[in-house]
Design a protein around this motif. Structure first.
Motif, PDB file in Angstrom:
ATOM      1  N   VAL A   1       3.840 -13.462 -16.003  1.00  0.00           N
ATOM      2  CA  VAL A   1       4.896 -12.453 -16.095  1.00  0.00           C
ATOM      3  C   VAL A   1       5.465 -12.194 -14.705  1.00  0.00           C
ATOM      4  O   VAL A   1       4.829 -12.474 -13.688  1.00  0.00           O
ATOM      5  CB  VAL A   1       4.363 -11.143 -16.697  1.00  0.00           C
ATOM      6  N   LEU A   2       6.666 -11.643 -14.676  1.00  0.00           N
ATOM      7  CA  LEU A   2       7.349 -11.330 -13.423  1.00  0.00           C
ATOM      8  C   LEU A   2       7.448  -9.827 -13.184  1.00  0.00           C
ATOM      9  O   LEU A   2       8.258  -9.394 -12.358  1.00  0.00           O
ATOM     10  CB  LEU A   2       8.758 -11.950 -13.430  1.00  0.00           C
ATOM     11  N   ASP A   3       6.641  -9.062 -13.881  1.00  0.00           N
ATOM     12  CA  ASP A   3       6.739  -7.608 -13.768  1.00  0.00           C
ATOM     13  C   ASP A   3       6.486  -7.131 -12.342  1.00  0.00           C
ATOM     14  O   ASP A   3       7.159  -6.215 -11.851  1.00  0.00           O
ATOM     15  CB  ASP A   3       5.734  -6.947 -14.716  1.00  0.00           C
ATOM     16  N   SER A   4       5.501  -7.725 -11.655  1.00  0.00           N
ATOM     17  CA  SER A   4       5.174  -7.289 -10.296  1.00  0.00           C
ATOM     18  C   SER A   4       6.336  -7.555  -9.352  1.00  0.00           C
ATOM     19  O   SER A   4       6.659  -6.725  -8.486  1.00  0.00           O
ATOM     20  CB  SER A   4       3.914  -8.015  -9.804  1.00  0.00           C
ATOM     21  N   TYR A   5       6.997  -8.702  -9.490  1.00  0.00           N
ATOM     22  CA  TYR A   5       8.140  -9.015  -8.627  1.00  0.00           C
ATOM     23  C   TYR A   5       9.316  -8.089  -8.928  1.00  0.00           C
ATOM     24  O   TYR A   5      10.045  -7.688  -8.004  1.00  0.00           O
ATOM     25  CB  TYR A   5       8.554 -10.476  -8.822  1.00  0.00           C
ATOM     26  N   LYS A   6       9.505  -7.733 -10.190  1.00  0.00           N
ATOM     27  CA  LYS A   6      10.575  -6.796 -10.531  1.00  0.00           C
ATOM     28  C   LYS A   6      10.305  -5.427  -9.924  1.00  0.00           C
ATOM     29  O   LYS A   6      11.226  -4.770  -9.421  1.00  0.00           O
ATOM     30  CB  LYS A   6      10.701  -6.687 -12.051  1.00  0.00           C
ATOM     31  N   ASN A   7       9.042  -5.004  -9.966  1.00  0.00           N
ATOM     32  CA  ASN A   7       8.696  -3.704  -9.379  1.00  0.00           C
ATOM     33  C   ASN A   7       8.943  -3.692  -7.874  1.00  0.00           C
ATOM     34  O   ASN A   7       9.443  -2.705  -7.319  1.00  0.00           O
ATOM     35  CB  ASN A   7       7.227  -3.382  -9.661  1.00  0.00           C
TER      36      ASN A   7
ATOM     37  N   PRO B   1      -0.457 -10.270 -15.834  1.00  0.00           N
ATOM     38  CA  PRO B   1      -0.202  -8.924 -16.380  1.00  0.00           C
ATOM     39  C   PRO B   1      -1.283  -7.965 -15.899  1.00  0.00           C
ATOM     40  O   PRO B   1      -2.395  -8.385 -15.563  1.00  0.00           O
ATOM     41  CB  PRO B   1      -0.270  -9.144 -17.899  1.00  0.00           C
ATOM     42  N   PRO B   2      -0.998  -6.670 -15.839  1.00  0.00           N
ATOM     43  CA  PRO B   2      -1.979  -5.703 -15.309  1.00  0.00           C
ATOM     44  C   PRO B   2      -3.341  -5.770 -15.992  1.00  0.00           C
ATOM     45  O   PRO B   2      -4.365  -5.526 -15.361  1.00  0.00           O
ATOM     46  CB  PRO B   2      -1.295  -4.355 -15.534  1.00  0.00           C
TER      47      PRO B   2
ATOM     48  N   SER C   1      -0.155 -12.369  -8.552  1.00  0.00           N
ATOM     49  CA  SER C   1       1.184 -11.790  -8.635  1.00  0.00           C
ATOM     50  C   SER C   1       1.862 -12.076  -9.970  1.00  0.00           C
ATOM     51  O   SER C   1       2.786 -11.353 -10.352  1.00  0.00           O
ATOM     52  CB  SER C   1       2.050 -12.325  -7.494  1.00  0.00           C
TER      53      SER C   1
ATOM     54  N   LYS D   1      12.356  -1.781  -7.873  1.00  0.00           N
ATOM     55  CA  LYS D   1      11.870  -0.434  -8.114  1.00  0.00           C
ATOM     56  C   LYS D   1      11.135   0.146  -6.908  1.00  0.00           C
ATOM     57  O   LYS D   1      10.331   1.069  -7.062  1.00  0.00           O
ATOM     58  CB  LYS D   1      10.943  -0.418  -9.341  1.00  0.00           C
TER      59      LYS D   1
ATOM     60  N   ASP E   1       1.566  -5.624  -7.623  1.00  0.00           N
ATOM     61  CA  ASP E   1       2.714  -5.401  -6.739  1.00  0.00           C
ATOM     62  C   ASP E   1       2.383  -5.813  -5.309  1.00  0.00           C
ATOM     63  O   ASP E   1       3.229  -6.388  -4.608  1.00  0.00           O
ATOM     64  CB  ASP E   1       3.124  -3.930  -6.770  1.00  0.00           C
TER      65      ASP E   1
END
Length: 259
Positions: free
Chosen positions: A36-42, A20-21, A17, A46, A225
């Motif tokens: 990174v926290l991109d997955s949690y933000k998505n 990064p991708p 989680s 989003k 995600d």
């Protein structure tokens, strides 16, 4: 070794989680170089997942509020009174409890469709309450059986009815059992998938367990995600287990040891 075997998959989901991708599908798998926290933000900002979490919480809490009082009343009756057919009734409850959920889906769907309850929370609350009632009943029977019947008799001599004796004497003493049973019921409802998938049709009533399975990407599966959503769903249950583990253990082993 057994602990590592048990927590290993969840630990890897947590690491995934935060990846990064570009690193998620890397072979062989590696620990993330950057977190990174991109997955949690998505997931949280989003998608509709926060609504799914709210729906799961409300349905699970409503099920507890329905199933636990009914189980307490039934357990008191079974524990304190002798009546014709009691053994047969308990046997039928055990049989219904052992039936797989898949055996009940078609009949329940037809019933709820006739009532107009498909895609409404009431369908899940009713299904979960009925499905978790046997477990709650037998846990509460074990707790009430451990309470001396002389306390009931003393309450009746003082002028209480049986319901008042249950409410003011037995229920407070059996509070640890009530708490453990309520937590276990909540957890089972929170994790349930089949009924939630069958009786909900859109985002307005969908639960978190189904929301995770329905995460979709246009050209690829968003594993980051999915991992983040899995962590978000699991963390509240871990907090519950850690905070109330003493009550849960008491509920599971109650009646297992002769006193």
């Amino acid at each position: 070794m057994a602990v590592c075997w048990s927590i290993g998959p969840f630990a890897w989901i947590v690491l995934t989680s935060f990846k990064p991708p570009s690193e998620i599908m890397q072979l062989p798998p590696v620990f993330p170089e950057t977190y990174v926290l991109d997955s949690y933000k998505n997931v949280l900002f989003k998608s509709h997942f926060p609504y799914y979490l709210f729906n799961s919480f409300m349905v699970s809490l409503s099920t507890v509020c329905v199933a636990i009082p009914c189980a307490l009343l039934a357990a008191y009756s079974v524990s304190r009174f002798s009546f014709r057919g009691k053994t047969a009734i308990l046997f039928m409850i055990v049989v219904l409890f052992t039936l797989p959920s898949i055996c009940l889906v078609a009949a329940l769907y037809k019933l709820f469709y006739t009532l107009g309850w498909i895609n409404l929370p009431v369908s899940l609350i009713c299904a979960y309450s009925a499905h978790n009632f046997p477990l709650a009943l037998f846990l509460m029977i074990k707790y009430i059986d451990k309470i001396p019947i002389e306390m009931d008799n003393a309450s009746l001599i003082d002028g209480c009815t049986h319901f008042q004796a249950l409410r003011y004497v037995i229920a407070p003493i059996a509070l640890p059992g009530l708490i453990s049973t309520a937590i276990l019921t909540f957890i089972f409802c929170w994790n349930e998938f089949l009924f939630a998938l069958t009786f909900t049709l859109d985002e307005s009533s969908r639960l978190a367990s189904v929301g995770i399975a329905l995460f979709q990407g246009t050209y690829e599966v968003p594993w980051g995600d999915i991992a983040a959503a899995s962590v978000i769903v699991t963390v509240p249950l871990l907090i519950f287990l850690l905070a109330f583990q003493r009550y849960i253990v008491q509920g599971i082993i109650s009646g297992a040891v002769k006193e």
